[in-house]
Design a protein around this motif. Structure first.
Motif, PDB file in Angstrom:
ATOM      1  N   PHE A 360       0.426  -1.159   0.195  1.00 17.23           N
ATOM      2  CA  PHE A 360      -0.494   0.332   0.088  1.00 17.23           C
ATOM      3  C   PHE A 360       0.923   1.262  -0.021  1.00 17.23           C
ATOM      4  CE2 PHE A 360      -3.061  -3.335   0.915  1.00 17.23           C
ATOM      5  CZ  PHE A 360      -4.253  -2.699   0.620  1.00 17.23           C
ATOM      6  N   MET A 361       2.065   1.237   0.496  1.00 16.86           N
ATOM      7  CA  MET A 361       3.190   2.042   0.210  1.00 16.86           C
ATOM      8  C   MET A 361       3.373   2.619  -0.435  1.00 16.86           C
ATOM      9  SD  MET A 361       6.492   3.092   2.573  1.00 16.86           S
ATOM     10  CE  MET A 361       5.620   2.070   3.845  1.00 16.86           C
ATOM     11  N   VAL A 362       3.792   1.669  -1.480  1.00 12.98           N
ATOM     12  CA  VAL A 362       4.157   1.883  -3.175  1.00 12.98           C
ATOM     13  C   VAL A 362       3.192   1.902  -3.937  1.00 12.98           C
ATOM     14  CG1 VAL A 362       4.877   0.960  -5.098  1.00 12.98           C
ATOM     15  CG2 VAL A 362       6.104   0.388  -2.678  1.00 12.98           C
ATOM     16  N   GLY A 363       1.868   2.105  -3.314  1.00 14.18           N
ATOM     17  CA  GLY A 363       0.516   2.186  -3.973  1.00 14.18           C
ATOM     18  C   GLY A 363       0.767   3.115  -4.490  1.00 14.18           C
ATOM     19  N   ALA A 364       0.145   4.572  -2.347  1.00 13.86           N
ATOM     20  CA  ALA A 364       0.050   5.553  -2.696  1.00 13.86           C
ATOM     21  C   ALA A 364       1.043   6.159  -3.972  1.00 13.86           C
ATOM     22  CB  ALA A 364       0.030   5.965  -1.253  1.00 13.86           C
ATOM     23  N   SER A 365       2.348   6.331  -3.991  1.00 10.63           N
ATOM     24  CA  SER A 365       2.816   6.794  -5.025  1.00 10.63           C
ATOM     25  C   SER A 365       2.595   6.944  -6.418  1.00 10.63           C
ATOM     26  CB  SER A 365       4.060   6.327  -4.461  1.00 10.63           C
ATOM     27  OG  SER A 365       4.678   5.210  -5.008  1.00 10.63           O
ATOM     28  N   TYR A 366       1.696   5.669  -6.438  1.00 12.76           N
ATOM     29  CA  TYR A 366       1.614   5.864  -7.604  1.00 12.76           C
ATOM     30  C   TYR A 366      -0.086   6.121  -7.737  1.00 12.76           C
ATOM     31  CZ  TYR A 366       4.761   2.992  -9.215  1.00 12.76           C
ATOM     32  OH  TYR A 366       6.600   2.426 -10.189  1.00 12.76           O
ATOM     33  N   ASN A 432      14.578  17.426  -4.785  1.00 14.42           N
ATOM     34  CA  ASN A 432      13.069  17.996  -5.318  1.00 14.42           C
ATOM     35  C   ASN A 432      11.817  18.239  -4.855  1.00 14.42           C
ATOM     36  OD1 ASN A 432      15.462  19.994  -7.853  1.00 14.42           O
ATOM     37  ND2 ASN A 432      15.367  17.540  -7.725  1.00 14.42           N
ATOM     38  N   ALA A 433      12.470  17.320  -3.904  1.00 13.17           N
ATOM     39  CA  ALA A 433      10.873  16.814  -3.069  1.00 13.17           C
ATOM     40  C   ALA A 433       9.897  15.997  -4.308  1.00 13.17           C
ATOM     41  CB  ALA A 433      10.437  18.144  -2.000  1.00 13.17           C
ATOM     42  N   SER A 434      10.619  15.597  -4.900  1.00 12.91           N
ATOM     43  CA  SER A 434       9.553  15.427  -5.659  1.00 12.91           C
ATOM     44  C   SER A 434       8.516  13.870  -6.160  1.00 12.91           C
ATOM     45  CB  SER A 434       9.634  15.610  -7.518  1.00 12.91           C
ATOM     46  OG  SER A 434      10.661  14.272  -7.671  1.00 12.91           O
ATOM     47  N   ARG A 439       8.431   8.158  -5.203  1.00 13.60           N
ATOM     48  CA  ARG A 439       8.359   7.095  -4.932  1.00 13.60           C
ATOM     49  C   ARG A 439       9.394   6.048  -4.688  1.00 13.60           C
ATOM     50  NH1 ARG A 439       5.281   6.999 -11.143  1.00 13.60           N
ATOM     51  NH2 ARG A 439       3.973   8.323  -9.324  1.00 13.60           N
ATOM     52  N   LEU A 440      10.780   6.019  -5.319  1.00 16.68           N
ATOM     53  CA  LEU A 440      11.749   6.203  -4.863  1.00 16.68           C
ATOM     54  C   LEU A 440      11.935   5.019  -3.525  1.00 16.68           C
ATOM     55  CD1 LEU A 440      14.196   3.955  -6.502  1.00 16.68           C
ATOM     56  CD2 LEU A 440      15.832   6.130  -5.951  1.00 16.68           C
ATOM     57  N   VAL A 441      11.830   5.894  -2.744  1.00 15.41           N
ATOM     58  CA  VAL A 441      11.687   5.659  -1.065  1.00 15.41           C
ATOM     59  C   VAL A 441      10.600   4.897  -1.023  1.00 15.41           C
ATOM     60  CG1 VAL A 441      11.315   7.229   1.002  1.00 15.41           C
ATOM     61  CG2 VAL A 441      12.039   8.178  -0.647  1.00 15.41           C
ATOM     62  N   PHE A 442       9.913   4.886  -1.621  1.00 17.65           N
ATOM     63  CA  PHE A 442       8.692   3.867  -1.112  1.00 17.65           C
ATOM     64  C   PHE A 442       9.005   2.652  -0.924  1.00 17.65           C
ATOM     65  CE2 PHE A 442       5.666   7.579  -0.837  1.00 17.65           C
ATOM     66  CZ  PHE A 442       5.476   7.318   0.391  1.00 17.65           C
TER      67      PHE A 442
END
Length: 498
Positions: A360-366, A432-434, A439-442
């Motif tokens: 769900f963490m990765v899903g949130a980024s998408y 850049n806080a983008s 998404r890579l962090v997650f």
């Protein structure tokens, strides 16, 4: 056992609630205060720093979200030009001090009692919390980092000292419910820290949150010192009936007692212990990313105002608290009815608490800029993470009731290292806080959560380990020396008589 004074007996009549319950309530408030003081900077920093992302950004890799009807406020930054890397260092600096005093805090509590170890730790954290605005306005980022390290030094004694207090005050048949009450302070404190920080910053300015939460910590200390003591035998106004009950159930608490040495080699070479440490690292990696950096994601990527940020950052922890309590009842029921044994139950709960949040963490980024969906996915993510409290969080007690405190200190101490690494790493990975950078962090968190959970699910154990009852070395007696003592005494007596 100390004699209870008459004034204490008279005062005990005014307490309807048992002293062990009062201790549990004060322990809950201790952790609540500790977490509010720890997390309030995560909200405040979003209005302290200059905003980097603007609607003028055209590069897709620097994509941010626009305001919508979900949030009618404005997302305004501050005047401090701190890079994302420096912000990560500021947020992680707390855990540098936290790691240092974790194990010493437990040793001090075992030797001198948990009351003052816990109380002074929370008080010092409160004092440095109230000094934080001064460090920011009159100093610079270096002074803020030093202040956060000092806060961590004070707060590092919290959980070890509380473990010692609960062991001295709570009988085995009450540890489930009272232990859950105390540990629930962490989630409630995170909820209040995020929610109230957003409201207070919006209404009174960022300085107010540090004075408010630090002041509550000082008030807690005064009440705690008056009401709570390290063990029942030293409490001056506990009811005699409760004192007798606790001594019967727990036994008298002895400091400086000659106990068998801790079997360090057996503990550190134990395979289930490695699995437990692995799961702790995975839990803390995911948890510290969320608790430290979720407000920054809400502000920098989703562009929430500070008031909305506080509200939506707190929702995941409300769900986590509900699931942590509910999963505990479910786990006890599964073990009690024989559906699963302890080992399988701990593995199932830990797997649910790792694989679910990772997905769900990765899903949130998408989910991109669908802010409703992002908040829902993060809420489910943290909710599932609450199952850890019925999984690996209970493994130390399963594996070694005699050395559960030592296992807790080892696992929590190693896990807390991720509190230093993850906020700084997030800052390095998101210059850049983008959205793409986050998404890579997650995805990295996804990998850590899954790998550590697999290790735990393969090698963890819910059974008592052999090092729990190390062989006791028999005491050797020098009979010749004992025989010489009377003779020496007789000779000295003859010399004196002559």
């Amino acid at each position: 056992m100390t004699q209870q004074p008459q004034w204490g007996i008279n005062l005990s009549r005014f307490f309807v609630i048992p002293q062990r319950v009062i201790l549990a309530i004060m322990g809950f408030l201790a952790i609540l205060n500790a977490y509010t003081m720890r997390v309030c900077l995560s909200q405040a920093i979003t209005v302290l720093v200059v905003k980097k992302n603007t609607s003028e950004d055209v590069d897709e890799s620097l994509k941010i979200c626009e305001a919508d009807d979900l949030d009618s406020g404005t997302n305004v930054g501050g005047d401090y030009e701190w890079s994302e890397e420096l912000q990560g260092l500021i947020l992680s600096s707390f855990y540098i001090g936290y790691i240092v005093t974790h194990i010493p805090g437990g040793l001090l509590a075992e030797k001198f009692g948990g009351k003052w170890t816990l109380g002074i730790g929370i008080l010092s954290t409160a004092v440095f919390t109230m000094l934080t605005p001064l460090a920011i306005t009159k100093g610079d980022s270096d002074w803020l980092i030093v202040t956060r390290v000092l806060m961590g030094l004070g707060e590092g004694t919290t959980f070890p000292a509380l473990s010692v207090l609960l062991a001295a005050w709570v009988p085995a048949n009450e540890r489930g419910k009272l232990g859950a009450l105390v540990l629930g302070g962490g989630q409630v404190g995170t909820i209040m820290g995020n929610l109230l920080s957003g409201v207070f910053i919006d209404a009174y300015g960022w300085e107010f949150v540090f004075y408010f939460f630090g002041g509550l910590g000082v008030i807690w200390f005064v009440i705690f010192v008056f009401l709570c003591y390290s063990d029942p035998s030293t409490h001056p106004f506990i009811k005699p009936s409760e004192r007798e009950y606790l001594i019967k159930e727990i036994g008298p608490i002895s400091r400086n007692e000659n106990l068998p040495p801790t079997p360090w080699k057996a503990i550190l070479t134990n395979l289930p212990m490695f699995a437990l440490v692995s799961a702790q690292i995975g839990h803390d990696w995911g948890f510290y990313i969320m608790v430290t950096d979720l407000p920054k994601y809400m502000s920098d990527v989703l562009q929430f105002s500070i008031k909305a940020n506080g509200l939506y950052s707190s929702l995941p922890y409300i769900m986590m608290w509900i699931v942590s309590v509910g999963s505990g009842f479910v786990a006890d029921w599964m073990i009690r009815t024989g559906i699963m044994d302890t080992t399988k139950t701990r593995k199932v709960m830990t797997g649910l608490a790792a694989f679910g949040p990772a997905i769900f963490m990765v899903g949130a980024s998408y989910a991109g800029c669908d802010r409703v969906l992002v908040v829902v996915l993060f809420t489910i993510c943290m909710g599932l993470m609450g199952a850890y409290y019925a999984g690996m969080k209970l493994s130390p007690l399963d594996m070694s009731p005699n050395y559960a405190g030592t296992l807790m200190a080892i696992t929590n101490g190693i896990g807390a290292i991720t509190g230093v690494i993850t906020p700084y790493l997030v800052g390095v990975m998101t210059p850049n806080a983008s959205l793409m950078e986050w998404r890579l962090v997650f995805w990295v968190a996804f990998g850590v959560l899954c790998v550590t959970a697999v290790i735990y699910c393969i090698w963890a154990s819910g059974e008592v380990q052999p090092f729990n009852n190390p062989p006791i070395q028999p005491r050797t007696v020098d009979f010749e020396a004992q025989e010489r003592k009377p003779e020496a005494g007789k000779s000295r007596g003859l010399e004196q008589s002559s």
